[in-house]
Design an enzyme around this catalytic site. Sequence first.
Site, PDB file in Angstrom:
ATOM      1  N   ARG A 176     -16.706 -29.757  11.316  1.00 12.37           N
ATOM      2  CA  ARG A 176     -16.386 -30.037   9.899  1.00 12.37           C
ATOM      3  C   ARG A 176     -17.402 -29.366   8.981  1.00 12.37           C
ATOM      4  O   ARG A 176     -17.841 -29.956   7.987  1.00 12.37           O
ATOM      5  CB  ARG A 176     -16.355 -31.547   9.609  1.00 12.37           C
ATOM      6  CG  ARG A 176     -15.257 -32.402  10.206  1.00 12.37           C
ATOM      7  CD  ARG A 176     -13.875 -31.976   9.810  1.00 12.37           C
ATOM      8  NE  ARG A 176     -13.409 -30.961  10.734  1.00 12.37           N
ATOM      9  CZ  ARG A 176     -12.972 -31.210  11.973  1.00 12.37           C
ATOM     10  NH1 ARG A 176     -12.912 -32.413  12.415  1.00 12.37           N
ATOM     11  NH2 ARG A 176     -12.571 -30.254  12.766  1.00 12.37           N
ATOM     12  N   SER A 254     -10.030 -38.820   6.542  1.00 17.55           N
ATOM     13  CA  SER A 254     -11.237 -39.489   7.033  1.00 17.55           C
ATOM     14  C   SER A 254     -12.349 -39.341   6.005  1.00 17.55           C
ATOM     15  O   SER A 254     -12.629 -38.231   5.554  1.00 17.55           O
ATOM     16  CB  SER A 254     -11.698 -38.856   8.344  1.00 17.55           C
ATOM     17  OG  SER A 254     -10.715 -39.044   9.320  1.00 17.55           O
ATOM     18  N   GLU A 360     -17.282 -36.825   4.596  1.00 14.40           N
ATOM     19  CA  GLU A 360     -16.577 -35.564   4.842  1.00 14.40           C
ATOM     20  C   GLU A 360     -16.164 -34.877   3.531  1.00 14.40           C
ATOM     21  O   GLU A 360     -16.289 -33.669   3.410  1.00 14.40           O
ATOM     22  CB  GLU A 360     -15.351 -35.855   5.712  1.00 14.40           C
ATOM     23  CG  GLU A 360     -14.762 -34.616   6.340  1.00 14.40           C
ATOM     24  CD  GLU A 360     -13.578 -34.943   7.240  1.00 14.40           C
ATOM     25  OE1 GLU A 360     -13.773 -35.606   8.272  1.00 14.40           O
ATOM     26  OE2 GLU A 360     -12.468 -34.517   6.902  1.00 14.40           O
TER      27      GLU A 360
HETATM   28  C1  LIG Z   1      -4.066 -37.761   4.395  1.00  6.99           C
HETATM   29  C2  LIG Z   1      -5.133 -36.751   4.678  1.00  6.99           C
HETATM   30  C3  LIG Z   1      -5.374 -36.349   5.974  1.00  6.99           C
HETATM   31  C4  LIG Z   1      -6.361 -35.390   6.263  1.00  6.99           C
HETATM   32  N1  LIG Z   1      -6.559 -35.016   7.552  1.00  6.99           N
HETATM   33  C5  LIG Z   1      -7.486 -34.076   7.846  1.00  6.99           C
HETATM   34  C6  LIG Z   1      -7.707 -33.669   9.189  1.00  6.99           C
HETATM   35  O1  LIG Z   1      -7.040 -34.124  10.113  1.00  6.99           O
HETATM   36  N2  LIG Z   1      -8.661 -32.739   9.425  1.00  6.99           N
HETATM   37  C7  LIG Z   1      -9.402 -32.174   8.415  1.00  6.99           C
HETATM   38  O2  LIG Z   1     -10.245 -31.325   8.709  1.00  6.99           O
HETATM   39  N3  LIG Z   1      -9.209 -32.551   7.133  1.00  6.99           N
HETATM   40  C8  LIG Z   1      -8.295 -33.475   6.818  1.00  6.99           C
HETATM   41  N4  LIG Z   1      -8.098 -33.880   5.529  1.00  6.99           N
HETATM   42  C9  LIG Z   1      -8.951 -33.313   4.457  1.00  6.99           C
HETATM   43  C10 LIG Z   1      -8.315 -32.133   3.704  1.00  6.99           C
HETATM   44  O3  LIG Z   1      -6.922 -32.154   3.771  1.00  6.99           O
HETATM   45  C11 LIG Z   1      -8.792 -30.784   4.255  1.00  6.99           C
HETATM   46  O4  LIG Z   1     -10.194 -30.707   4.188  1.00  6.99           O
HETATM   47  C12 LIG Z   1      -8.185 -29.623   3.458  1.00  6.99           C
HETATM   48  O5  LIG Z   1      -8.517 -28.402   4.072  1.00  6.99           O
HETATM   49  C13 LIG Z   1      -8.628 -29.575   2.007  1.00  6.99           C
HETATM   50  O6  LIG Z   1      -7.825 -28.605   1.382  1.00  6.99           O
HETATM   51  P1  LIG Z   1      -7.582 -28.598  -0.177  1.00  6.99           P
HETATM   52  O7  LIG Z   1      -6.853 -27.349  -0.500  1.00  6.99           O
HETATM   53  O8  LIG Z   1      -6.952 -29.848  -0.609  1.00  6.99           O
HETATM   54  O9  LIG Z   1      -9.093 -28.491  -0.718  1.00  6.99           O
HETATM   55  P2  LIG Z   1      -9.712 -29.159  -2.021  1.00  6.99           P
HETATM   56  O10 LIG Z   1      -9.817 -30.629  -1.808  1.00  6.99           O
HETATM   57  O11 LIG Z   1      -9.017 -28.699  -3.244  1.00  6.99           O
HETATM   58  O12 LIG Z   1     -11.184 -28.549  -1.974  1.00  6.99           O
HETATM   59  C14 LIG Z   1     -12.082 -28.895  -0.963  1.00  6.99           C
HETATM   60  C15 LIG Z   1     -13.351 -28.039  -1.103  1.00  6.99           C
HETATM   61  O13 LIG Z   1     -13.034 -26.683  -0.845  1.00  6.99           O
HETATM   62  C16 LIG Z   1     -13.322 -25.863  -1.979  1.00  6.99           C
HETATM   63  N5  LIG Z   1     -12.246 -24.880  -2.033  1.00  6.99           N
HETATM   64  C17 LIG Z   1     -10.926 -25.130  -1.965  1.00  6.99           C
HETATM   65  N6  LIG Z   1     -10.247 -23.968  -1.979  1.00  6.99           N
HETATM   66  C18 LIG Z   1     -11.171 -22.979  -2.086  1.00  6.99           C
HETATM   67  C19 LIG Z   1     -11.097 -21.557  -2.170  1.00  6.99           C
HETATM   68  N7  LIG Z   1      -9.921 -20.911  -2.133  1.00  6.99           N
HETATM   69  N8  LIG Z   1     -12.255 -20.855  -2.297  1.00  6.99           N
HETATM   70  C20 LIG Z   1     -13.449 -21.488  -2.323  1.00  6.99           C
HETATM   71  N9  LIG Z   1     -13.576 -22.831  -2.245  1.00  6.99           N
HETATM   72  C21 LIG Z   1     -12.454 -23.557  -2.134  1.00  6.99           C
HETATM   73  C22 LIG Z   1     -13.343 -26.812  -3.156  1.00  6.99           C
HETATM   74  O14 LIG Z   1     -14.161 -26.306  -4.222  1.00  6.99           O
HETATM   75  C23 LIG Z   1     -13.945 -28.052  -2.507  1.00  6.99           C
HETATM   76  O15 LIG Z   1     -15.345 -27.894  -2.395  1.00  6.99           O
HETATM   77  C24 LIG Z   1      -7.130 -34.838   5.207  1.00  6.99           C
HETATM   78  C25 LIG Z   1      -6.880 -35.256   3.884  1.00  6.99           C
HETATM   79  C26 LIG Z   1      -5.897 -36.196   3.622  1.00  6.99           C
HETATM   80  C27 LIG Z   1      -5.648 -36.622   2.205  1.00  6.99           C
END
Ligand SMILES: Cc1cc2nc3c(=O)[nH]c(=O)nc-3n(C[C@H](O)[C@H](O)[C@H](O)COP(=O)(O)OP(=O)(O)OC[C@H]3O[C@@H](n4cnc5c(N)ncnc54)[C@H](O)[C@@H]3O)c2cc1C
Length: 368
Positions: A176, A254, A360
């Site tokens: 992670r 998580s 996380e």
């Molecule tokens: C129901 C649920 C289940 C989940 N299950 C998992 C799981 O099984 N495993 C897991 O690893 N995660 C899980 N997650 C967490 C999350 O979905 C992941 O970490 C996902 O990759 C975040 O993507 P996002 O586009 O929503 O990022 P955001 O929440 O929009 O951003 C997260 C971080 O990344 C940065 N960021 C985003 N996009 C970019 C970009 N293009 N360039 C530079 N920085 C960027 C943002 O500034 C921030 O710091 C879960 C979340 C939820 C709500």
Amino acid sequence: MLALNGMSVTRPAGLSEAVSLSGLSTLGVGGPARYYVRAGSAESAAAAAAWAFAEGLPLLVLGGGSNLVVSDDGFPGLVLHLLVRGVDAVNADGAVEVSAGAGEPWDGLVERAVASGWAGVECLSGIPGLVGATPMQNVGAYGQDVSETISRVRVLDLRTGALDELTGADCRFAYRDSRFKREDRGRYLILGVTYRLRPGGPPSIKYAELERHLDTQGIATPTLADTRRAVIDVRRRKSMVIDPDDPNRRSVGSFFMNPIVSAGEAQRIEAELRTDGTLAPGDTMPGYPAAGGRRKLSAAWLIERAGLHRGYRRGNAGISTNHTLAIVNCGGATAAEVVALAREIRDRVRDRFGVTLVPEPVFVNAEL
Ligand SMILES: Cc1cc2nc3c(=O)[nH]c(=O)nc-3n(C[C@H](O)[C@H](O)[C@H](O)COP(=O)(O)OP(=O)(O)OC[C@H]3O[C@@H](n4cnc5c(N)ncnc54)[C@H](O)[C@@H]3O)c2cc1C
């Protein structure tokens, strides 16, 4: 931070002010962004970042908002919603290299890979968010991590203003974690990611829970599609897919990572639990081997043994009724309530076991 490279700096087209971030995050908390803009191309993203730099504004890149805890005060700078789309697949030495824009929905890409018979991401089905965030925390689930398949990450380096391409090894992935989340936090806009997948490859079934679920379905030799379905079924039971009818739907998944401790520390905790009767003779504390002879413990197990259970409420924030590791906005929660509950969980586990849980999600203008 950004080298402007002679780029003329103008106010980005489509710039909005005072945009609520709670509606743009899956947890549903957080105040307004001072400025907000959507960028559908590398050029518009670079221009918006350059404007923020010229104005002396902090920059927050937003994807699907599924891993963010935004403070009730919001964000005092520019929120850049990075929505570059496009997917391209090419055959390369027996593999298929799938390149996707940062703004592609992650699960749509997984669905396409599975339907095409490309192995490597099937266990990552049902995870919310966009492609661009997957390298950030080396997204993983059910024994599979994106670090296993990421071959290249296309970035804009805000330090130099240059477009660059990093290899998987350059990303310094860990559990992670990656350089993007750690030492190079805020340095890069991730514009696209290339995953190297295995056409006709078998699914990766490394996780006992997944295996059991497939067994109950009578599936002895699962296909990629069987595996995707099973992962989504198992995740749904834990409210780990976003379902508008699920009362546990507002979360970041998580909230805490599984702690990795030395073998000696794991033995100490286990011995103490045996002495105080928490562990019956013959029972063991859940744990998995980690790099360097260390042990990865189950954060959920520790939280429960610290006396905090599913359904526990603190104001409008609570522990999911389906998953001990998820903090949920039960409706109308503030970021302050979420953070207070997270602190309570962290402190109770630390007081009981001497282990400090690490969150996380990314905290925006807030801290634990
Ligand atoms: C129901 C649920 C289940 C989940 N299950 C998992 C799981 O099984 N495993 C897991 O690893 N995660 C899980 N997650 C967490 C999350 O979905 C992941 O970490 C996902 O990759 C975040 O993507 P996002 O586009 O929503 O990022 P955001 O929440 O929009 O951003 C997260 C971080 O990344 C940065 N960021 C985003 N996009 C970019 C970009 N293009 N360039 C530079 N920085 C960027 C943002 O500034 C921030 O710091 C879960 C979340 C939820 C709500």
